[in-house]
Design an enzyme around this catalytic site. Structure first.
Site, mmCIF file in Angstrom:
data_model
loop_
_atom_site.group_PDB
_atom_site.id
_atom_site.type_symbol
_atom_site.label_atom_id
_atom_site.label_comp_id
_atom_site.label_asym_id
_atom_site.label_seq_id
_atom_site.Cartn_x
_atom_site.Cartn_y
_atom_site.Cartn_z
ATOM 1 C CG LEU A 1 12.334 30.123 -6.946
ATOM 2 C CD1 LEU A 1 11.862 31.432 -7.560
ATOM 3 C CD2 LEU A 1 11.151 29.402 -6.298
ATOM 4 C CE1 TYR B 1 13.482 19.575 -18.675
ATOM 5 C CE2 TYR B 1 11.545 20.048 -17.333
ATOM 6 C CZ TYR B 1 12.747 19.388 -17.523
ATOM 7 O OH TYR B 1 13.207 18.520 -16.545
ATOM 8 C CB THR C 1 10.720 16.286 -14.904
ATOM 9 O OG1 THR C 1 10.003 17.294 -14.213
ATOM 10 C CG2 THR C 1 10.235 16.261 -16.356
ATOM 11 C CG ASP C 2 7.240 17.023 -10.731
ATOM 12 O OD1 ASP C 2 7.862 17.726 -11.549
ATOM 13 O OD2 ASP C 2 6.996 17.393 -9.569
ATOM 14 C CD GLU C 3 8.535 21.243 -15.027
ATOM 15 O OE1 GLU C 3 8.336 21.643 -16.185
ATOM 16 O OE2 GLU C 3 9.196 21.882 -14.195
ATOM 17 N N PRO D 1 4.613 31.992 -19.466
ATOM 18 C CG PRO D 1 5.168 32.591 -21.654
ATOM 19 C CD PRO D 1 5.738 32.499 -20.267
ATOM 20 C CG HIS E 1 3.855 29.520 -14.058
ATOM 21 N ND1 HIS E 1 4.121 30.632 -13.296
ATOM 22 C CD2 HIS E 1 4.540 28.514 -13.483
ATOM 23 C CE1 HIS E 1 4.938 30.323 -12.311
ATOM 24 N NE2 HIS E 1 5.197 29.026 -12.401
ATOM 25 C CG ASN F 1 10.463 22.070 -8.674
ATOM 26 O OD1 ASN F 1 9.461 21.476 -9.055
ATOM 27 N ND2 ASN F 1 10.858 23.224 -9.192
ATOM 28 C CB SER G 1 11.660 17.826 -24.939
ATOM 29 O OG SER G 1 12.159 18.357 -23.726
ATOM 30 C CE LYS G 2 13.762 14.860 -18.606
ATOM 31 N NZ LYS G 2 15.185 14.374 -18.598
ATOM 32 N N PRO H 1 12.655 38.462 -8.772
ATOM 33 C CG PRO H 1 13.472 37.617 -10.800
ATOM 34 C CD PRO H 1 13.901 37.996 -9.417
ATOM 35 C CG ASP I 1 25.617 16.183 -28.436
ATOM 36 O OD1 ASP I 1 24.632 15.601 -27.936
ATOM 37 O OD2 ASP I 1 25.531 17.225 -29.112
HETATM 38 P P1 NAD Z 1 21.428 20.706 -15.417
HETATM 39 O O1 NAD Z 1 20.909 21.621 -16.467
HETATM 40 O O2 NAD Z 1 22.027 21.274 -14.181
HETATM 41 O O3 NAD Z 1 22.541 19.731 -16.051
HETATM 42 C C1 NAD Z 1 22.382 19.128 -17.307
HETATM 43 C C2 NAD Z 1 23.723 18.555 -17.715
HETATM 44 O O4 NAD Z 1 23.555 17.884 -18.989
HETATM 45 C C3 NAD Z 1 24.817 19.609 -17.938
HETATM 46 O O5 NAD Z 1 26.029 19.166 -17.354
HETATM 47 C C4 NAD Z 1 24.953 19.700 -19.457
HETATM 48 O O6 NAD Z 1 26.240 20.086 -19.894
HETATM 49 C C5 NAD Z 1 24.617 18.278 -19.864
HETATM 50 N N1 NAD Z 1 24.118 18.188 -21.251
HETATM 51 C C6 NAD Z 1 23.180 18.963 -21.849
HETATM 52 N N2 NAD Z 1 23.021 18.584 -23.134
HETATM 53 C C7 NAD Z 1 23.853 17.534 -23.339
HETATM 54 C C8 NAD Z 1 24.128 16.704 -24.448
HETATM 55 N N3 NAD Z 1 23.507 16.881 -25.625
HETATM 56 N N4 NAD Z 1 25.040 15.711 -24.323
HETATM 57 C C9 NAD Z 1 25.698 15.534 -23.131
HETATM 58 N N5 NAD Z 1 25.490 16.305 -22.061
HETATM 59 C C10 NAD Z 1 24.568 17.290 -22.147
HETATM 60 O O7 NAD Z 1 20.211 19.724 -15.076
HETATM 61 P P2 NAD Z 1 19.790 19.068 -13.689
HETATM 62 O O8 NAD Z 1 18.942 20.010 -12.951
HETATM 63 O O9 NAD Z 1 20.986 18.471 -13.060
HETATM 64 O O10 NAD Z 1 18.832 17.898 -14.231
HETATM 65 C C11 NAD Z 1 19.381 16.626 -14.559
HETATM 66 C C12 NAD Z 1 18.247 15.735 -15.054
HETATM 67 O O11 NAD Z 1 17.233 15.626 -14.063
HETATM 68 C C13 NAD Z 1 17.548 16.286 -16.316
HETATM 69 O O12 NAD Z 1 17.262 15.185 -17.144
HETATM 70 C C14 NAD Z 1 16.268 16.899 -15.776
HETATM 71 O O13 NAD Z 1 15.243 16.848 -16.741
HETATM 72 C C15 NAD Z 1 15.965 15.989 -14.601
HETATM 73 N N6 NAD Z 1 15.219 16.610 -13.492
HETATM 74 C C16 NAD Z 1 15.659 17.763 -12.927
HETATM 75 C C17 NAD Z 1 14.971 18.290 -11.827
HETATM 76 C C18 NAD Z 1 15.423 19.557 -11.134
HETATM 77 O O14 NAD Z 1 14.724 20.048 -10.255
HETATM 78 N N7 NAD Z 1 16.574 20.111 -11.453
HETATM 79 C C19 NAD Z 1 13.828 17.628 -11.334
HETATM 80 C C20 NAD Z 1 13.405 16.468 -11.981
HETATM 81 C C21 NAD Z 1 14.111 15.951 -13.043
HETATM 82 O O1 DAU Z 2 9.410 19.757 -11.255
HETATM 83 C C1 DAU Z 2 10.667 19.356 -11.699
HETATM 84 C C2 DAU Z 2 11.291 20.448 -12.547
HETATM 85 O O2 DAU Z 2 11.671 21.489 -11.645
HETATM 86 C C3 DAU Z 2 12.481 19.987 -13.349
HETATM 87 O O3 DAU Z 2 12.063 19.024 -14.278
HETATM 88 C C4 DAU Z 2 13.163 21.162 -14.076
HETATM 89 O O4 DAU Z 2 14.330 20.723 -14.733
HETATM 90 C C5 DAU Z 2 13.523 22.203 -13.035
HETATM 91 O O5 DAU Z 2 14.079 23.342 -13.665
HETATM 92 C C6 DAU Z 2 12.290 22.604 -12.226
HETATM 93 O O6 DAU Z 2 11.350 23.318 -13.058
HETATM 94 P P1 DAU Z 2 10.580 24.622 -12.531
HETATM 95 O O7 DAU Z 2 10.123 25.405 -13.681
HETATM 96 O O8 DAU Z 2 9.566 24.225 -11.509
HETATM 97 O O9 DAU Z 2 11.806 25.331 -11.750
HETATM 98 P P2 DAU Z 2 12.271 26.857 -11.661
HETATM 99 O O10 DAU Z 2 13.315 26.915 -10.606
HETATM 100 O O11 DAU Z 2 12.578 27.439 -12.987
HETATM 101 O O12 DAU Z 2 10.959 27.569 -11.104
HETATM 102 C C7 DAU Z 2 10.345 27.164 -9.891
HETATM 103 C C8 DAU Z 2 9.088 27.998 -9.717
HETATM 104 O O13 DAU Z 2 9.488 29.355 -9.457
HETATM 105 C C9 DAU Z 2 8.202 28.061 -10.951
HETATM 106 O O14 DAU Z 2 6.853 28.069 -10.539
HETATM 107 C C10 DAU Z 2 8.569 29.378 -11.627
HETATM 108 C C11 DAU Z 2 8.958 30.254 -10.453
HETATM 109 N N1 DAU Z 2 10.018 31.262 -10.723
HETATM 110 C C12 DAU Z 2 11.184 30.829 -11.287
HETATM 111 C C13 DAU Z 2 12.224 31.723 -11.547
HETATM 112 C C14 DAU Z 2 13.488 31.258 -12.191
HETATM 113 C C15 DAU Z 2 9.846 32.587 -10.350
HETATM 114 O O15 DAU Z 2 8.783 32.962 -9.798
HETATM 115 N N2 DAU Z 2 10.863 33.468 -10.604
HETATM 116 C C16 DAU Z 2 12.043 33.098 -11.197
HETATM 117 O O16 DAU Z 2 12.924 33.960 -11.430
#
Ligand code: NAD
Ligand code: DAU
Length: 354
Positions: free
Chosen positions: A200, A160, A135-137, A293, A295, A189, A163-164, A215, A60
């Protein structure tokens, strides 16, 4: 020889990043510290699990002792922090883990990195980097116009993204106050191979294959800027190697698309590649459901800085990337069936806790 200490490397982006390092930097050592939450899956790295350049540690990022031991044992050149709770919907139903991992975990990594950095030689200090993947969020929501730049004020909406945002502030503070050489990237994304089927794009692909409803939250008008995961990983490598210490770089795909259009594109491609039969189309599965919520309406990245300063730009278009992604999920059914059945959790629990 460089040693990369990667956290969260068994997740979606981290495992793609580790594979990129392993394939493209042939003398690099890689340590992966991962807690193996529901999102962490060692099968993502099965291709390299026996490599003598890859070392897995289950643990961890909130555990200072385990981090200190990794620094001591492997003497890394770089640390790249992917570990996080990453799904917005889960942060709404259960924010606690997000506060713990994303904020306390990043703080713990920063503290242990500083302890390690302080004792390095001047030569090693010049090379060490703490790279934080964000993240851009953190910038909140855009209206119809405009882009996020590195100067956009933080305005996060979900537990989320809040926290980031906190973790980004901590990383900057450890640079400004203690001189730790940090880098931050804020990315849009991602999509591509090994994405956990709660997000998604993989959710929609697998629901289509299962004949389940698709959905779409609200009216499906929300816009995201989609980036193929390989492009993101290459961008991170550019920043680790060439980024200016203390700076932030935005990473985006120049692919702004409405959610409904994403889902319709997946349906249409699957109609072509793997028709559902009975004269039906996958679009018939689309169902509009209650909105998320808080969104955010639109995300769009201005990635001029990383292009001008480091020469990185995305190579994949959404047209090719989404087709490749669908084909990857079709060809890797054992990977996602292992996840969907829940068996992967039992399997790895037994393997790493015995
Ligand atoms: P993911 O959820 O697929 O993977 C997260 C990984 O972190 C997992 O392997 C999990 O086991 C590990 N983890 C979680 N808590 C932990 C802890 N306490 N200690 C050690 N390991 C832990 O996430 P992802 O989509 O690969 O995203 C990776 C990073 O990129 C994140 O920091 C996320 O905020 C950032 N990010 C993601 C996206 C996206 O679209 N997925 C976009 C922008 C930024
Ligand atoms: O922008 C970067 C972020 O992108 C990352 O920081 C996050 O870790 C990553 O999960 C992602 O966040 P989003 O909330 O944008 O991704 P998600 O795939 O959950 O949703 C994408 C869009 O689709 C969002 O507007 C919500 C919508 N959605 C999502 C799901 C899961 C739906 O309409 N239906 C769904 O079932």
């Amino acid at each position: 020889m460089d040693t990369y200490f990667v956290t969260g490397g068994s997740g979606f982006i981290g495992s793609n990043f580790i594979q990129l390092i392993h394939e493209s930097i042939l003398d690099a050592n890689i340590i992966n510290l991962d807690k193996l939450t529901y999102a962490g899956n060692p099968a993502n790295l099965s291709k390299i699990e026996n490599s003598d350049r890859y070392h897995f540690v289950k643990g961890d990022i909130c555990d200072a002792a385990i981090i200190a031991k990794i620094f001591d044992d492997y003497k890394p050149t770089f640390i790249v922090n992917f570990a996080a709770e990453s799904h917005v919907d889960r942060s709404i139903t259960g924010p606690g883990e997000f506060i713990q991992t994303n904020i306390v975990g990043t703080y713990t990594l920063l503290n242990e990195s500083l302890n390690y950095y302080t004792d390095l030689t001047d030569e090693d200090k010049k090379r060490f980097r703490f790279h934080h993947v964000s993240t851009d969020e953190v910038y909140g929501s855009l209206g119809d116009k405009g882009y996020f730049t590195e100067h956009t004020s933080y305005d996060p909406s979900s537990p989320y993204s809040a926290s980031k945002a906190s973790s980004d502030h901590l990383v900057r503070a450890w640079h400004r106050t203690f001189g730790l050489p940090v880098l931050i990237t804020n990315c849009s994304n991602n999509y591509g191979p090994y994405q956990f089927p709660e997000k998604l794009i993989p959710l929609m692909i697998l629901n289509c294959l299962d004949g389940k409803s698709l959905p779409v939250y609200g009216t499906g008008e929300n816009v995201r800027d989609w980036l193929y995961v390989e492009d993101h990983c290459e961008a991170i490598l550019h920043v680790v190697k060439m980024g200016t210490v203390g700076e932030t770089y935005n990473i985006g795909g120049n692919n702004e698309i409405r959610n409904l259009e994403i889902v319709e594109t997946i349906c249409d491609l699957l109609d072509e590649i793997k028709p559902c039969g009975d004269g039906k189309t996958y679009r018939e599965l689309i169902t509009f459901v209650k909105d998320r919520p808080g969104h955010d309406f639109r995300y769009a990245i201005d990635a001029t800085k990383i292009k001008n300063e480091l020469g990185w730009y995305p190579k994949h278009t959404f047209k090719t990337g989404i087709r490749d992604t669908i084909n990857w999920y079709l060809e890797n059914d054992t990977w996602w069936e292992f996840i969907r059945s829940g068996e992967y959790r039992q399997y790895y629990k037994a393997q790493y806790e015995s």
